[in-house]
Design a protein around this motif. Structure first.
Motif, mmCIF file in Angstrom:
data_model
loop_
_atom_site.group_PDB
_atom_site.id
_atom_site.type_symbol
_atom_site.label_atom_id
_atom_site.label_comp_id
_atom_site.label_asym_id
_atom_site.label_seq_id
_atom_site.Cartn_x
_atom_site.Cartn_y
_atom_site.Cartn_z
ATOM 1 N N ALA A 111 12.323 -2.384 9.964
ATOM 2 C CA ALA A 111 12.005 -3.310 8.905
ATOM 3 C C ALA A 111 10.754 -2.975 8.068
ATOM 4 O O ALA A 111 11.088 -2.943 6.873
ATOM 5 C CB ALA A 111 11.800 -4.776 9.472
ATOM 6 N N ALA A 112 9.825 -2.620 8.833
ATOM 7 C CA ALA A 112 8.600 -1.943 7.833
ATOM 8 C C ALA A 112 9.049 -0.983 7.073
ATOM 9 O O ALA A 112 8.463 -0.784 5.917
ATOM 10 C CB ALA A 112 7.421 -1.570 8.826
ATOM 11 N N MET A 113 9.914 -0.034 7.561
ATOM 12 C CA MET A 113 10.275 1.218 6.784
ATOM 13 C C MET A 113 11.216 0.850 5.738
ATOM 14 O O MET A 113 11.177 1.202 4.395
ATOM 15 C CB MET A 113 10.977 2.033 7.589
ATOM 16 N N LEU A 114 12.169 -0.159 5.752
ATOM 17 C CA LEU A 114 13.079 -0.751 4.920
ATOM 18 C C LEU A 114 12.106 -1.263 3.625
ATOM 19 O O LEU A 114 12.651 -1.418 2.551
ATOM 20 C CB LEU A 114 13.913 -1.545 5.624
ATOM 21 N N VAL A 115 11.165 -2.031 4.047
ATOM 22 C CA VAL A 115 10.158 -2.622 3.207
ATOM 23 C C VAL A 115 9.681 -1.589 2.220
ATOM 24 O O VAL A 115 9.280 -1.646 1.077
ATOM 25 C CB VAL A 115 9.153 -3.747 3.585
ATOM 26 N N THR A 116 9.175 -0.395 2.922
ATOM 27 C CA THR A 116 8.405 0.676 2.210
ATOM 28 C C THR A 116 9.327 1.414 1.439
ATOM 29 O O THR A 116 8.932 1.513 0.154
ATOM 30 C CB THR A 116 7.877 1.765 3.412
ATOM 31 N N VAL A 117 10.662 1.454 1.372
ATOM 32 C CA VAL A 117 11.328 2.160 0.653
ATOM 33 C C VAL A 117 12.146 1.514 -0.495
ATOM 34 O O VAL A 117 12.607 2.012 -1.545
ATOM 35 C CB VAL A 117 12.683 2.880 1.484
ATOM 36 N N THR A 118 11.730 -0.001 -0.287
ATOM 37 C CA THR A 118 12.333 -0.813 -1.237
ATOM 38 C C THR A 118 11.274 -1.555 -2.252
ATOM 39 O O THR A 118 11.389 -2.112 -3.171
ATOM 40 C CB THR A 118 13.126 -1.908 -0.884
ATOM 41 N N ALA A 119 9.944 -1.216 -1.799
ATOM 42 C CA ALA A 119 8.805 -1.770 -2.439
ATOM 43 C C ALA A 119 8.715 -1.418 -4.029
ATOM 44 O O ALA A 119 8.970 -0.284 -4.218
ATOM 45 C CB ALA A 119 7.548 -1.631 -1.730
ATOM 46 N N THR A 120 8.590 -2.181 -4.893
ATOM 47 C CA THR A 120 8.289 -1.918 -6.212
ATOM 48 C C THR A 120 6.863 -1.699 -6.572
ATOM 49 O O THR A 120 6.644 -1.262 -7.867
ATOM 50 C CB THR A 120 8.956 -2.983 -7.068
ATOM 51 N N ASP A 121 5.695 -2.294 -5.738
ATOM 52 C CA ASP A 121 4.623 -2.049 -6.169
ATOM 53 C C ASP A 121 3.704 -1.761 -5.006
ATOM 54 O O ASP A 121 3.873 -1.512 -3.984
ATOM 55 C CB ASP A 121 4.149 -3.677 -6.649
ATOM 56 N N LEU A 122 2.407 -1.343 -5.220
ATOM 57 C CA LEU A 122 1.373 -0.856 -4.336
ATOM 58 C C LEU A 122 1.082 -2.062 -3.324
ATOM 59 O O LEU A 122 0.721 -1.487 -2.226
ATOM 60 C CB LEU A 122 0.137 -0.212 -5.181
ATOM 61 N N PHE A 123 0.932 -3.383 -3.835
ATOM 62 C CA PHE A 123 0.635 -4.209 -2.844
ATOM 63 C C PHE A 123 1.823 -4.288 -1.582
ATOM 64 O O PHE A 123 1.206 -4.219 -0.496
ATOM 65 C CB PHE A 123 0.468 -5.523 -3.327
ATOM 66 N N THR A 124 3.000 -4.333 -2.051
ATOM 67 C CA THR A 124 4.026 -4.375 -1.057
ATOM 68 C C THR A 124 4.129 -3.250 -0.303
ATOM 69 O O THR A 124 4.239 -3.378 1.176
ATOM 70 C CB THR A 124 5.238 -4.839 -1.675
ATOM 71 N N LEU A 125 3.949 -2.100 -0.788
ATOM 72 C CA LEU A 125 3.917 -0.930 -0.296
ATOM 73 C C LEU A 125 2.936 -0.536 0.820
ATOM 74 O O LEU A 125 2.945 -0.262 1.831
ATOM 75 C CB LEU A 125 3.840 0.433 -1.245
ATOM 76 N N LEU A 126 1.824 -1.059 0.342
ATOM 77 C CA LEU A 126 0.700 -1.057 1.271
ATOM 78 C C LEU A 126 0.669 -1.998 2.567
ATOM 79 O O LEU A 126 0.220 -1.363 3.788
ATOM 80 C CB LEU A 126 -0.728 -1.329 0.552
ATOM 81 N N ALA A 127 1.279 -3.160 2.370
ATOM 82 C CA ALA A 127 1.320 -3.916 3.588
ATOM 83 C C ALA A 127 2.388 -3.367 4.435
ATOM 84 O O ALA A 127 2.096 -3.310 5.595
ATOM 85 C CB ALA A 127 1.844 -5.402 2.873
ATOM 86 N N ALA A 128 3.447 -2.692 3.928
ATOM 87 C CA ALA A 128 4.591 -2.421 4.810
ATOM 88 C C ALA A 128 4.213 -0.902 5.490
ATOM 89 O O ALA A 128 4.225 -0.789 6.705
ATOM 90 C CB ALA A 128 5.788 -1.801 4.175
ATOM 91 N N TRP A 129 3.148 -0.161 4.737
ATOM 92 C CA TRP A 129 2.617 1.005 5.125
ATOM 93 C C TRP A 129 1.704 0.794 6.472
ATOM 94 O O TRP A 129 1.735 1.404 7.201
ATOM 95 C CB TRP A 129 1.864 1.648 3.967
ATOM 96 N N GLU A 130 1.011 -0.291 6.315
ATOM 97 C CA GLU A 130 0.101 -0.452 7.429
ATOM 98 C C GLU A 130 0.806 -1.206 8.785
ATOM 99 O O GLU A 130 0.454 -0.731 9.565
ATOM 100 C CB GLU A 130 -0.775 -1.656 6.889
ATOM 101 N N VAL A 131 1.707 -1.983 8.376
ATOM 102 C CA VAL A 131 2.536 -2.491 9.541
ATOM 103 C C VAL A 131 3.267 -1.372 10.364
ATOM 104 O O VAL A 131 3.208 -1.299 11.435
ATOM 105 C CB VAL A 131 3.591 -3.549 9.182
ATOM 106 N N MET A 132 3.746 -0.397 9.440
ATOM 107 C CA MET A 132 4.355 0.809 10.035
ATOM 108 C C MET A 132 3.348 1.635 10.914
ATOM 109 O O MET A 132 3.978 2.100 12.011
ATOM 110 C CB MET A 132 4.992 1.522 9.083
#
Length: 621
Positions: free
Chosen positions: A113-134
Motif C-alpha cells: 500500500a505504501a508503494m502504491l501511494v508513492t507511485v500515485t502521489a502528486t505532491d511532495l507531502f504525500t510522497l514523503l509520508a509514503a516514502w517514510e512508511v515504506m
C-alpha cells in the motif's frame, strides 16, 4: 471513479493493518485474506488505469495533497499490484504456519500500500509520508526473523543507509515550500526559480539514488537479503528499490530544466550498471547475485531519467519487475528444496524442478537482454537516448548490458549443470514432487508477463506505449543498433556459459574487490552506520542520565511537596472543618429543642417572643 483509487490503496492498507494488529490469532486466515486483498487491489488498478481517477484534500493553507493515476502511474500501479499478488500467492505456501503469518502478511500488504501511494502521489507531502512508511516497513520485513542478531543488524544497516539518502527528500520539500506553494506539486518542480529548483532536484536525486541502491548506496541491498525470499522478491523488483528510479522518471521535466541533473544521473546509472554488474558476476551466492543485478538493472532506469527516455525507463521498470520477481521466487523454491543459496550447491536444481528451471531461464534470458525479450528493447531505447549525450556514457552502458548477459549466463550454467553421481546425480531428472498451485501459478504468470512484454518491440505496440506515457518523439534506436546489442548479448551469454561449464570462470568468484561489493560496506560502516549508531547511543545515554533523571527528580519533588502539604496544611484544614461541623451540629441540636410537638408550649413561646419584641420597640424609642 475515485472509488477505484481509494480501493487501490485502501484495501491492502486496511487488511494489512487488521492482520498486523491481530497477530497470531490471524495466522489461519492471513494468507487467503492477503491474496484476496492483493487480487482486489490488482482489479482496482486495472479500473484506475482506464478511468484515471484523482483525489485531493487540503494539507496546508493553499497547499493540497493528493493521489492521481495518469499514464505513467497507470503502468506503475498495475506492475506493483500484479507482482505483489504473485509474490503473496507464492508466500502462502512458502511461509509455514509456525512463522507468524499474520504479522508477515500484514507487513507485506502495508508495504505494498505504501508503494502504491508513492507511485500515485502528486505532491511532495504525500510522497514523503509514503516514502517514510515504506522505509520503516522495509526494516521490519528485512529483520522479520528478529530473533537472529545478524538479521537485525542487516535490517539496521539497510535502514540507516536508506535513511541517510532520504534526508534529501526533506531538503527537496523544504526548497519547494520556500520557492512557492505550487512547487510542492511534483509537476511544479520545474517551474521553481533557479536556486530553489536546483536544491529541490538535488534532494530528490539523492533520495532516489539511495532508495534504488545506486552508487555509493548500493551495498545496503546485499543486507536486504536477510529477509524471507518473498520479501526479497517484492522489495527488489517492483517496490522499494524501484521507487527511486520511478520517482526520477516522474520528475523528468524538472531534471531537464537543470543543466547538471541529466549528466549526473546518466553517469551514476551507467557506473552502477557496469560496476554492480561486475559485482553480480563475482558472487557465489545466488540471492547476492540477484541483489547486485538489481542495482545494475535499475541503473538503466536512472540513465533513462537522466537522458529523458521516459518510455525506455518505464519499460525497463516494468520488465525488470516481472523478471526479477520471477528469479527470486525460483531461488526461493530451490532454497526450500536444497537448503542452500550457494551456486555450487544448486547444481542441477533446474533439472530437478523443471517448472522453476524453465521460469528461471526465462527471467535470466530477459535480464541478459536477449532478443526478443523486453529488457533488450528497453536497454536499447535507453542507450539510444544516452548516445545523444556523448559516446562515453553510451559505451559504458553497452558494456554494462554485456556484463548483464555474463552474470545471467553464470547463474544459468550453475542451475542447469549436471549433478555429479556422488551428489545424487543418478536420480532421475524432474523426480522431485510436483509444485503446489500456489507455487506454480505465480511462476507461470510472471514468466508469461516477462515474455509477453516483448511485444513492445513491434513498432505499433511501441508507439502505443510511448503515447500512453506521453513520451512520443523521443530518440529511438535504429534497427542495426538493436541487432548489434542483441548479438552482443547472445555471444556473451554463450561464451560465459561455455567457460562456466568448463570451470574457467570459477577463479573470478574469489576476487575480493567485486565479490565484496566494492568495499562499499566498509566505507559506509565507517562513515555512516557507526557514527549514526554512536550518536543514537549517546542520545540514549543523555535521555537516560539527564532527561529521564530530570523528569524523575521533578516527580519526586512534586510527591514530596504533596506529602508536606498533607502533613502540615491538610491537618490544620481538617481540624477547622471538624470544628465548623461540630458547631453546626450543636446549633442544630439547640434548634431542635423547642420543637416538642405540644401546642400549649408553642403558645407560650409565641407570647414570650411578642413580649421581647414589645420590649425592644419600647427601648428603641
Amino acid at each position: 471513479m475515485t472509488a477505484s483509487l481509494w480501493a487501490l490503496v485502501g484495501l491492502p492498507a486496511m487488511v494489512g493493518a487488521v492482520l498486523l494488529v491481530s497477530g497470531r490469532r490471524a495466522d489461519p486466515v492471513a494468507a487467503p485474506c492477503a491474496v484476496a486483498a492483493a487480487g482486489l487491489a490488482l482489479a482496482a488498478a486495472g479500473v484506475a488505469a482506464v478511468s484515471r481517477p484523482s483525489v485531493s484534500v487540503p494539507m496546508l493553507a493553499g497547499i493540497p495533497a493528493g493521489l492521481a493515476v495518469d499514464g505513467l502511474s497507470a503502468v506503475a500501479v498495475l506492475t506493483v499490484a500484479a507482482v505483489a499478488t504473485a509474490v503473496l500467492l507464492f508466500a502462502s505456501a512458502e511461509m509455514g504456519a509456525d512463522q507468524a503469518r499474520g504479522r508477515f502478511f500484514g507487513l507485506m500488504l502495508l508495504f505494498t500500500a505504501a508503494m502504491l501511494v508513492t507511485v500515485t502521489a502528486t505532491d511532495l507531502f504525500t510522497l514523503l509520508a509514503a516514502w517514510e512508511v515504506m522505509g520503516a516497513l522495509s526494516y521490519a520485513l528485512i529483520g522479520y526473523w528478529w530473533g537472529e542478531a545478524s538479521r537485525v543488524r542487516s535490517a539496521t544497516l539497510a535502514f540507516v543507509t536508506t535513511r541517510a539518502g532520504d534526508l534529501g527528500l526533506y531538503l527537496a520539500a523544504g526548497a519547494a515550500l520556500a520557492g512557492g506553494a505550487g512547487a510542492l506539486q511534483l509537476s511544479g518542480l520545474a517551474a521553481l526559480d533557479g536556486g530553489w529548483r536546483d536544491a529541490a532536484v538535488a534532494g530528490v536525486v539523492v533520495a532516489a539514488l539511495g532508495k534504488s541502491a545506486q552508487l555509493p548506496f548500493s551495498f545496503w541491498l546485499s543486507h536486504a537479503m536477510a529477509g524471507p525470499t518473498p520479501v526479497s522478491a517484492l522489495l527488489h523488483s517492483a517496490t522499494m528499490v524501484a521507487a527511486g528510479g520511478y520517482l526520477l522518471v516522474r520528475i523528468e521535466p524538472a531534471l531537464a530544466a537543470t543543466a547538471w541533473a541529466g549528466p549526473v544521473l546518466v553517469w551514476a546509472g551507467a557506473a552502477t550498471a557496469l560496476l554492480l554488474g561486475a559485482v553480480a558476476f563475482h558472487q557465489s551466492d545466488l540471492k547476492q547475485l540477484l541483489a547486485a543485478s538489481t542495482c545494475s538493472q535499475l541503473g538503466f532506469v536512472v540513465m533513462a531519467a537522466g537522458a529523458g527516455s521516459v518510455g525506455g525507463g518505464m519499460l525497463q521498470f516494468t520488465a525488470h519487475a516481472a523478471a526479477k520477481s520471477l528469479l527470486f521466487l525460483c531461488a526461493g523454491v530451490w532454497l526450500a528444496a536444497r537448503g542452500t543459496q550457494e551456486l555450487d550447491g544448486l547444481r542441477g536444481a533446474a533439472r530437478r524442478r523443471p517448472l522453476a528451471g524453465a521460469a528461471f531461464t526465462v527471467g535470466a534470458l530477459a535480464v541478459a537482454g536477449l532478443p526478443p525479450l523486453p529488457l533488450w528493447t528497453a536497454k536499447d531505447e535507453v542507450l539510444a537516448a544516452v548516445l545523444h549525450l556523448g559516446p562515453a556514457p553510451y559505451a559504458v552502458g553497452l558494456a554494462a548490458s554485456a556484463v548483464g548477459a555474463a552474470y545471467a549466463a553464470r547463474a544459468l550454467a550453475a542451475v542447469w549443470s549436471p549433478v555429479p553421481a556422488e551428489e545424487g546425480g543418478a536420480s532421475p531428472e524432474g523426480s522431485e514432487q510436483r509444485p503446489p498451485p500456489s507455487e506454480a501459478l505465480p511462476l507461470a504468470a510472471l514468466a508469461a508477463a516477462t515474455v509477453g512484454l516483448g511485444v513492445l518491440v513491434l513498432p505499433a505496440a511501441a508507439r502505443w506505449w510511448r503515447a500512453l506515457l506521453g513520451a512520443a518523439g523521443g530518440p529511438q534506436p535504429p534497427a542495426w543498433e538493436m541487432a548489434v546489442s542483441g548479438l552482443l548479448a547472445a555471444v556473451v551469454l554463450a561464451a560465459t556459459w561455455w567457460m562456466c561449464a568448463r570451470g574457467r570462470a570459477e577463479a573470478a568468484s574469489g576476487r575480493r574487490w567485486a565479490g565484496g561489493w566494492l568495499g562499499l560496506e566498509t566505507a559506509a560502516d565507517t562513515l555512516v552506520v557507526r557514527p549514526v549508531a554512536a550518536l543514537a547511543q549517546a542520545l540514549a545515554a543523555f535521555d537516560d542520565r539527564v532527561l529521564a533523571r530530570g523528569v524523575r527528580a521533578c516527580a519526586d519533588g512534586v510527591t514530596r511537596t504533596a506529602d508536606l502539604a498533607r502533613s502540615r496544611g491538610e491537618t490544620g484544614a481538617d481540624e477547622a472543618v471538624r470544628a465548623v461541623a461540630s458547631g453546626a451540629r450543636t446549633l442544630a441540636a439547640w434548634a431542635l429543642r423547642p420543637q416538642t410537638g405540644l401546642l400549649h408550649q408553642y403558645y407560650v413561646q409565641a407570647v414570650v417572643a411578642l413580649v421581647v419584641l414589645a420590649a425592644v420597640v419600647v427601648l428603641m424609642r
